[in-house]
Design an enzyme around this catalytic site. Structure first.
Site, mmCIF file in Angstrom:
data_model
loop_
_atom_site.group_PDB
_atom_site.id
_atom_site.type_symbol
_atom_site.label_atom_id
_atom_site.label_comp_id
_atom_site.label_asym_id
_atom_site.label_seq_id
_atom_site.Cartn_x
_atom_site.Cartn_y
_atom_site.Cartn_z
ATOM 1 C CD GLU A 24 125.501 91.228 57.992
ATOM 2 O OE1 GLU A 24 125.327 92.229 58.685
ATOM 3 O OE2 GLU A 24 126.422 90.421 58.197
ATOM 4 C CB SER A 72 127.656 100.636 55.514
ATOM 5 O OG SER A 72 128.965 100.135 55.306
ATOM 6 C CG HIS A 97 129.373 87.879 59.801
ATOM 7 N ND1 HIS A 97 130.452 88.403 59.128
ATOM 8 C CD2 HIS A 97 128.560 88.921 60.085
ATOM 9 C CE1 HIS A 97 130.301 89.714 59.030
ATOM 10 N NE2 HIS A 97 129.163 90.059 59.592
ATOM 11 C CG ASN A 152 128.650 91.034 64.365
ATOM 12 O OD1 ASN A 152 129.377 90.721 65.310
ATOM 13 N ND2 ASN A 152 128.869 90.624 63.122
ATOM 14 C CD GLU A 191 133.365 90.567 59.233
ATOM 15 O OE1 GLU A 191 133.268 90.329 60.444
ATOM 16 O OE2 GLU A 191 132.981 91.644 58.721
ATOM 17 C CE LYS A 193 131.115 93.091 61.557
ATOM 18 N NZ LYS A 193 131.356 93.472 60.178
ATOM 19 N N GLY A 250 131.284 97.145 56.439
ATOM 20 C CA GLY A 250 132.465 97.868 56.904
ATOM 21 C C GLY A 250 133.061 98.818 55.892
HETATM 22 P P1 13P Z 1 129.075 97.297 59.412
HETATM 23 O O1 13P Z 1 127.771 97.853 59.959
HETATM 24 O O2 13P Z 1 130.269 97.741 60.176
HETATM 25 O O3 13P Z 1 129.166 97.520 57.942
HETATM 26 O O4 13P Z 1 129.021 95.694 59.621
HETATM 27 C C1 13P Z 1 127.898 94.985 59.226
HETATM 28 C C2 13P Z 1 128.006 93.584 59.685
HETATM 29 O O5 13P Z 1 128.829 92.827 59.194
HETATM 30 C C3 13P Z 1 127.122 93.133 60.757
HETATM 31 O O6 13P Z 1 127.157 91.759 60.927
#
Ligand code: 13P
Length: 265
Positions: free
Chosen positions: A179, A224, A107, A9, A109, A11, A185
């Site tokens: 997740e 992560s 997601h 992903n 976010e 983003k 992140g």
């Molecule tokens: P990170 O791997 O940067 O922690 O992000 C995970 C994520 O949100 C994938 O959708």
């Protein structure tokens, strides 16, 4: 060894030029590694999720790759209506037209920053299934919820909402991505035991809701994931793969996640 799903992903990263660069590196890395080449397809399923503005560049760049090695292409979000007066939104037919086969839905976010509700997310999941595109359904608890011992309540609520009204045939077409919000992140992944516990719980709940104890269910872990924690996480019995954010932006670190798991150069 089990089949691994490695999904990236991106983003709000990667413009068209960077996307073309990623595909070039990706092709070079796969072609240069007999282990990766051999794994592609049967043992390893790769998908990337660029921002909307880079999807066409990704689709174009993938034509330069050997068909067997091209990653599946997906989008990070969608609206459930097929067309109309929905300024700023993108529809499933538009994404299919660009070669997308997968769409990330729900997601964290989208849930936290953009206020998407369980209800809206469930409509998106249904729309994807109706249009024969794979929804990659994300769910997971916040730090406050984990510390308040609410993890299983939250995960259960989110999964029940997404699967409400869905048949077992539909439930097995969804890719589920657990997740935990506190691991995204932050550089602080869930431990393999923590991730295993929730993924195993999720599989059981999905099968219970679908009324089929044998239902094939794919559950990814995200938060992560890096080459140095990949082997431990991906070796867990209930974890079928990884949804990777930061480490998916470079073909090298992205593919090293699978290399680390499979022990290949
Ligand atoms: P990170 O791997 O940067 O922690 O992000 C995970 C994520 O949100 C994938 O959708």
């Amino acid at each position: 060894m089990k089949k691994i799903y490695l999904y990236g992903n991106w983003k709000m990263n990667m413009n068209c030029e960077e996307t073309r660069g990623f595909y070039k590196d990706f092709g070079g890395q796969v072609a240069g590694s007999s282990g990766l080449l051999g794994a592609m397809g049967e043992a390893l399923e790769v998908a990337v999720f660029p921002p909307f503005t880079s999807l066409a560049a990704a689709e174009e760049a993938s034509k330069n790759l050997d068909k067997r090695t091209a990653p599946f292409l997906g989008a990070q979000n969608v609206y459930f209506e097929p067309k109309g007066a929905f300024t700023g939104e993108v529809s499933i037919p538009m994404l299919k037209n660009l070669g997308c086969t997968h769409i990330i839905v729900g997601h964290s976010e989208r849930r936290t920053i953009f206020g998407e509700s369980d209800d809206l997310i469930a409509r998106k999941v249904k729309a994807c299934l109706d249009e024969a595109i794979v929804p990659v359904f994300c769910y997971g608890e916040t730090l406050a919820e984990r510390e308040g011992n609410k993890t299983f309540d939250v995960v259960s609520r989110q999964l029940r909402a997404a699967l409400s009204g869905r048949t077992s045939e539909e439930a097995k077409k969804i890719v589920y991505a657990y997740e935990p919000v506190w691991a995204i992140g932050t550089g602080k992944s869930a431990t393999s035991d923590e991730a295993q516990e929730v993924c195993a719980y999720s599989k059981k709940l999905i099968r219970d809701l679908a009324g089929s104890a044998e239902l094939p269910v794919v559950v990814l872990y995200g938060g992560s994931v890096k080459p140095d924690n990949a082997k431990e996480l991906l070796s867990m019995e209930a974890i079928d793969g990884a949804l990777v954010g930061g480490a998916s932006l470079k073909a090298d670190s992205f593919l090293r996640i699978y290399r680390a798991y499979a022990g290949i150069d």
